[in-house]
Enzyme design. Structure first.
Site, PDB file in Angstrom:
ATOM      1  N   ASP A 126       0.835  -1.208   0.000  1.00 45.41           N
ATOM      2  CA  ASP A 126       0.000   0.000   0.000  1.00 45.41           C
ATOM      3  C   ASP A 126       0.867   1.254   0.000  1.00 45.41           C
ATOM      4  O   ASP A 126       1.886   1.323   0.698  1.00 45.41           O
ATOM      5  CB  ASP A 126      -0.906   0.029   1.239  1.00 45.41           C
ATOM      6  CG  ASP A 126      -1.865  -1.153   1.262  1.00 45.41           C
ATOM      7  OD1 ASP A 126      -1.997  -1.820   0.220  1.00 45.41           O
ATOM      8  OD2 ASP A 126      -2.474  -1.402   2.320  1.00 45.41           O
ATOM      9  N   LYS A 136      -7.164  10.982   9.871  1.00 47.77           N
ATOM     10  CA  LYS A 136      -6.594  10.414   8.643  1.00 47.77           C
ATOM     11  C   LYS A 136      -7.300  10.908   7.387  1.00 47.77           C
ATOM     12  O   LYS A 136      -6.658  11.399   6.449  1.00 47.77           O
ATOM     13  CB  LYS A 136      -6.650   8.880   8.709  1.00 47.77           C
ATOM     14  CG  LYS A 136      -6.116   8.209   7.453  1.00 47.77           C
ATOM     15  CD  LYS A 136      -6.147   6.690   7.577  1.00 47.77           C
ATOM     16  CE  LYS A 136      -5.636   6.041   6.294  1.00 47.77           C
ATOM     17  NZ  LYS A 136      -5.623   4.562   6.380  1.00 47.77           N
ATOM     18  N   ASP A 147      -4.449   2.433  -4.906  1.00 51.47           N
ATOM     19  CA  ASP A 147      -3.029   2.556  -4.541  1.00 51.47           C
ATOM     20  C   ASP A 147      -2.584   1.394  -3.664  1.00 51.47           C
ATOM     21  O   ASP A 147      -1.567   1.505  -2.964  1.00 51.47           O
ATOM     22  CB  ASP A 147      -2.774   3.891  -3.840  1.00 51.47           C
ATOM     23  CG  ASP A 147      -3.559   4.037  -2.548  1.00 51.47           C
ATOM     24  OD1 ASP A 147      -4.496   3.241  -2.332  1.00 51.47           O
ATOM     25  OD2 ASP A 147      -3.246   4.943  -1.752  1.00 51.47           O
TER      26      ASP A 147
END
Length: 1171
Positions: free
Chosen positions: A749, A820, A1010
């Site tokens: 990741d 986040k 991603d």
């Protein structure tokens, strides 16, 4: 007519005992007996005299032909069809060692049609005593099943599957797998007189039940078509409406259904009435439209031909299912927006017709590359790849008439015709109790009504469901009714040959998901025809060809989430009667509890969907076709079970092939387990050590997941963690762990991948260190860094003001998860409102902040987070501002050939109070931001100011947006959305480049944007590829190339000087160096003052614009009233001097921000770039 049977029997010596035996054991008339006897004798003689087999078989087929065409005047029996199938299997099947070329034209498909036409049971045919060999019986069942798929006979497929299952000795793949425990709903049991009995019974919701019925057909077909994956794939893609009809018929015949008001019963009754009504009305409509006098111009397009494209029974069923599916959509309780309902029905009819045409034309699929063939970057050049796709496409194309899209107006008219008749025939019986007498009262009412509602200040036409239907829908939701094209594929997807050819075999798909954007479609179509997007197509083919299988260890894992919501309902308190605040808190908590309860039911149904589909594909290798969103990001077409789904979906999936772990693979498997548990910010060695310390917990989780210490349930991704625990245990328990064959995907990741691209674009050394582009001993965690900054700021707030309520409430609770999403989206232009909503969701999930305080606490925290981020990502902010400014002026521009038209007078608006005529300038500002990715994919931002058109229909007057009509762009949305869309197009390019290189090097590859997946043993090789492709992408001057593309694409485009906007935009463009308010942000979109005559057009240089807009010319808000008054009196205003003045867009494009000193080649040595 003279019988040919004696002639055909001449010379055949049948023993007397055989004749007597056959006569004694059959009830056939002598003529039937002789026919069957002759056929059997011919086939026996063909076996006894192989040198004369052609003669005997030819005579057998001659007799069969005489039977089938009625010459013998003998009723054809199941035995005749059984012998015909034996003859075909032995002598006409190309796989037979005794094959005779051209002996007959009969096939299993023609024989099956005869069986169906004669109303015979196909099971009786395959179980006839003439078929003596079990092997021949199984081969005949398989051949007939393929024919049933070809003819779309789902019931026959089910019968053959059951027959094969009863007679087969093959192991059942579902034998040791428990059935899925479905979510159920409680429904009241009624007495014989219709009154409630006080008891309840449980039943499976409609949407889940129809899925299980359909998957049952798929599972039975699997037994008889275990090796013919193409036939099984065709069966899965056949229309779900056929399954729905069969299901409703079966339910209608159930006595229990007839005793209650059941949603499916209503729908079946509506279907019967509606299909009859449609058949009659469509015939009348065609007759009426045909009466138009020759030469007379028709006002509207005829509707009859379009309604005749699909049979009336399917028209009826599609209309009912679509209207029911849209219930509660668009913010309308117990109903839907009329325009949306009509368009959806019309589009569903269009898609069904196109699917039928694909099946009718038997569109073939070009064969995919076999193992061992050259990869994409071998001897086949880029142009050869395009040439091969163009050649293959010729076999895919059909008449342009049926492949072209219907207009939006046509969809509305078709939908209106169908929905109007549904509303006319759909009736329900509503019961209630007379309050005065207590008697039960029944009344027939319409199932649907149409009316108007005000939604956010706008008057909207809506279709409402009858309350009794809406109440039933709450229990039997069919919002997610399944279409088979949403299932995974059993064969490799069709290669993408064009923008609308690829993926599923029999259903038409678009390579890009764009919502009514004709502009995007035209750009993509043009790029595809020129061969510019071949590498994009090739990348999607790589993703779609990755084989998958369902992980299963035979354990009965508990229900998740619970079938019945187990959180207690908030209790009323005595203070509520007197304390308004206590009452407000209770109402808020009650509302949240109801939302959570509804979400739990939805989540449970979602889990059931995933597990049901997973169980149906157990033991199969399957594939997930992919397409793109308009930014180029890849998504699987099957929505319910795929690797982009939630933790449960990912935990259920394995790669379709296993590879030996090796030493490095075993290490990466341990690191993967640590990451899934949540211990992912330590070094790799520390993560391996973490796994070693918890080996006892890991083994306990693998062996006893439900009754052990349940260590796996504490993981961030518990289901993936459990699957990895089992895989690691199996590897460590094997004789040689390094040789263990592992099919579990391991992930790599990116670290806040959007910021990684920004840091690489800007050469931002500070930002690169925060997102692991630079070489570090330990992984950096930007989210923890910001969370710690926020904690520090709140501590300072508390020291300054000890009574700060929210600082005291939140101190010590700011984990990385709370900030986040906000950190991740800040450089994408997240607003304060967006940040507050993100943080509010996280605070609610924590559960340690009172629900009634979450909103204000989130507002306080969002302010702190945004201030902390401030200058942390300065390089990213500079690039984002450059992208925003470029997009803003592009969206304000006008092509040079439209400038004179733009200055023509426009029709005056009724709302205008000033005299004079305005120009068409604002209406001509239709330029969208368009760019091309490094792989050649054109991206068009679709944001425009929607123009709605009024359409008079038989249901209501509705307003729809016409995607074909030219519309002014939404300048604000074009500007704010460009930075995130551009970065997403870059990460999509990086992923596709990685996928192509992985295929070239023989690696299995999958991705979730991603997050890149491969086998554990291939991680080191994929990590090198990831870094090489990222460096290759950013070693080129990405922003410089974008600027050059803008200069070339928008050469000659002009920008009205009056539209340049706020001082902030002018500073970003380098026009102003000081803050001078030309207009306020709120007034940016105001039209300039109107004049009596349109001014002449003049094009200024950038220097002249700077001089014209020098400080002091702008107007403050206070002066705006004076300007308006002057304009109304015909006096000149400061804005008048800007009218008719333009500047070349290319001259105003700002320079690319100066690039920093960070060298992207350092990424090669960064251990934690992707980890």
């Amino acid at each position: 007519m003279t019988s040919i049977i004696p002639t055909l029997l001449h010379g055949i010596q049948l023993p007397l005992w055989m004749l007597a035996s056959i006569i004694a054991t059959t009830s056939l008339a002598p003529r039937k007996f002789l026919t069957i006897c002759a056929l059997s004798a011919y086939l026996d003689m063909a076996l006894k005299e192989p040198e004369k087999k052609s003669l005997w078989v030819e005579d057998a087929w001659l007799l069969l032909d005489s039977l089938f065409n009625g010459k013998e005047k003998v009723v054809v029996t199941t035995g005749a069809y059984a012998l015909a199938l034996i003859a075909w299997l032995r002598y006409s099947s190309e796989n037979s060692p005794t094959y005779i070329d051209g002996i007959t034209s009969h096939t299993p498909a023609s024989l099956l049609k005869g069986i169906v036409d004669n109303q015979m049971s196909v099971v009786t045919v395959v179980s006839d005593r003439a078929i003596k060999s079990s092997e021949e019986a199984q081969n005949i069942i398989r051949a007939l099943t393929k024919a049933a798929v070809q003819h779309n006979y789902p019931e026959i497929i089910r019968e053959l599957g059951q027959a094969e299952a009863m007679g087969s000795s093959l192991p059942d793949p579902y034998l040791d797998v428990p059935e899925v425990r479905p979510v159920t709903v409680n429904t009241p049991v009624l007495n014989g007189d219709g009154t409630p009995s006080g008891e309840t019974e449980t039943e499976i919701p409609f949407n889940l039940d129809i899925l299980r019925k359909h998957l049952a057909h798929v599972s039975l077909a699997r037994r008889v078509l275990s090796e013919d994956l193409a036939a099984r794939q065709k069966l899965m893609e056949d229309s779900v409406y056929d399954v729905a009809v069969q299901r409703m018929r079966r339910q209608l015949n159930c006595d229990s259904v007839l005793k209650k008001q059941d949603l499916q019963l209503w729908m079946w009754q509506w279907h019967q009435l509606l299909q009859a009504r449609l058949k009659e009305d469509i015939e009348l409509l065609i007759e009426e439209e045909a009466k138009t006098a020759p030469g007379q111009k028709r006002q509207t397009q005829p509707l009859g031909p379009f309604l005749s494209l699909v049979k009336s029974d399917k028209l009826s069923l599609i209309t009912i299912l679509e209207i029911m599916r849209l219930q509660g959509s668009g913010g309308v309780a117990d109903g839907m927006k009329t325009a949306r309902g009509l368009v959806s029905v019309g589009k569903a009819i269009e898609l069904e017709y196109k699917a039928q045409m694909c099946k009718k034309n038997n569109i073939t699929v070009p064969s995919t590359a076999r193992t061992g063939e050259a990869g994409f970057f071998s001897r086949y050049s880029y142009h050869n790849l395009h040439a091969r796709r163009v050649t293959a496409r010729k076999f895919m194309e059909d008449a342009e008439e049926w492949t072209s899209d219907w207009t939006q107006i046509l969809r509305v008219r078709v939908g209106s015709f169908l929905v109007d008749r549904l509303m006319d025939v759909a009736k329900v019986i509503r019961t209630g109790t007379n309050k005065r007498t207590g008697e039960l009262v029944e009344e027939e009412q319409p199932g649907f009504t149409h009316s108007y509602e005000y939604l956010r200040g706008f008057k909207l036409g809506i279709i409402k469901l009858n309350p009794v239907v809406a109440e039933r829908m709450a229990k039997d939701s069919i919002r997610d009714t399944m279409h088979p094209r949403h299932l995974p594929m059993l064969v490799k997807p069709k290669p993408w040959l064009n923008y609308n050819e690829g993926g599923y075999i029999y259903n038409k798909n678009q390579v890009m998901r764009f919502k009514d954007s004709q502009e995007q479609q035209q750009y993509l179509k043009h790029a595809s025809s020129r061969g510019n997007v071949e590498l994009v197509y090739a990348g999607l083919d790589v993703l779609g060809s990755t084989p998958w299988q369902v992980w299963n260890a035979g354990y009965r894992l508990g229900k998740l989430p619970p079938a019945v919501y187990d959180e207690p309902e908030p209790e009323k308190t005595p203070e509520m009667e007197t304390d308004q605040k206590a009452r407000s808190i209770f109402i808020q908590r009650q509302r949240q509890w109801l939302v959570s309860k509804a979400n739990n039911h939805s989540d449970r149904c979602n889990v059931n969907y995933k597990i049901e589909i997973a169980r149906a594909f157990l033991g199969d290798i399957f594939y997930l076709p992919h397409n793109l969103d308009f930014r180029g990001r890849a998504y699987p077409l099957p929505p319910h079970l795929n690797h982009i789904g939630d933790d449960l979906s990912r935990g259920l999936l394995l790669f379709g092939e296993a590879k030996p772990l090796g030493e490095r693979g075993l290490r990466w498997l341990k690191i993967h387990l640590s990451n899934l548990y949540g211990y992912d910010k330590a070094t790799f060695d520390e993560r391996v050590e973490f796994v070693h310390k918890h080996l006892d917990d890991i083994f306990d989780s693998a062996v006893n997941p439900l009754n052990g210490n349940k260590w796996w349930q504490k993981a961030d991704d518990p289901w993936q963690c459990l699957a990895t625990c089992m895989e690691l245990k199996a590897a460590l328990d094997s004789p040689d762990p390094h040789a263990y064959e592992c099919a579990l995907p391991v992930h790599q990741d990116g670290t806040c991948n959007g910021l990684q691209h920004y840091a690489a674009l800007g050469g931002d050394a500070r930002g690169a260190r925060q997102v692991n582009l630079d070489i570090t001993d330990r992984p950096s965690d930007v989210y923890t860094y910001v969370a710690n900054m926020v904690e520090k700021r709140m501590q300072e707030d508390l020291e300054r003001n000890p009574d700060n309520k929210f600082a005291k409430l939140l101190i010590g609770k700011i984990a990385r998860k709370v900030v986040k999403q906000t950190v991740m989206t800040t450089v994408y232009g997240v607003t304060f409102v967006g940040a507050r909503e993100q943080i509010e969701r996280q605070l609610k999930d924590r559960g340690d902040v009172p629900l009634e305080e979450c909103y204000l606490a989130a507002a306080y925290l969002a302010k702190q987070v945004l201030q902390c981020i401030g200058d942390l990502f300065q390089g990213a902010n500079d690039i984002m501002n450059w992208l925003t400014a470029s997009a803003r002026i592009i969206s304000k521009s006008v092509p040079s050939d439209r400038v004179l038209d733009a200055m023509e007078p426009d029709q005056p608006s009724r709302s205008k109070k000033v005299k004079g005529a305005s120009t068409r300038l604002r209406k001509e500002q239709m330029t969208a931001v368009v760019w091309t990715t490094p792989l050649g994919l054109p991206i068009v931002q679709p944001y425009r100011k929607v123009k709605r058109k009024q359409i008079m229909t038989s249901v209501q007057s509705v307003y729809i947006s016409d995607p074909n009509a030219p519309a002014e762009v939404n300048s604000q949305k074009q500007a704010s959305a460009f930075p995130p869309n551009f970065i997403h197009s870059l990460d999509a390019t990086h992923m596709l480049l990685t996928s192509l290189e992985c295929r070239t090097q023989g690696l299995t590859f999958a991705s979730v944007h991603d997050s890149y997946w491969t086998h554990p043993s291939s991680i080191d090789q994929m990590s090198t590829i990831i870094r090489d492709t990222f460096i290759a992408l950013h070693s080129s001057d990405v922003l410089g190339r974008l600027l050059n593309e803008f200069r070339e694409r928008y050469k000659g485009y002009k920008i009205p000087v009056a539209s340049l906007g706020t001082s902030q935009t002018l500073k970003q463009l380098g026009i102003l160096d000081t803050a001078t308010d030309m207009t306020s942000p709120e007034e940016e979109d105001e039209e300039p003052a109107e004049t009596e005559h349109p001014p002449t057009v003049s094009v200024l240089s950038k220097e002249e614009v700077v001089k014209l807009l020098k400080p002091g010319r702008g107007q403050s808000k206070r002066a705006k009233g004076t300007v308006a008054n002057a304009a109304s009196q015909g006096k000149p205003t400061p804005e008048d001097s800007l009218e008719g003045k333009f500047v070349d867009l290319v001259d105003l494009l700002p320079p690319v921000p100066t690039k920093g000193e960070f060298d992207v080649n350092k990424i090669k040595s960064s251990l934690y770039f992707f980890s």
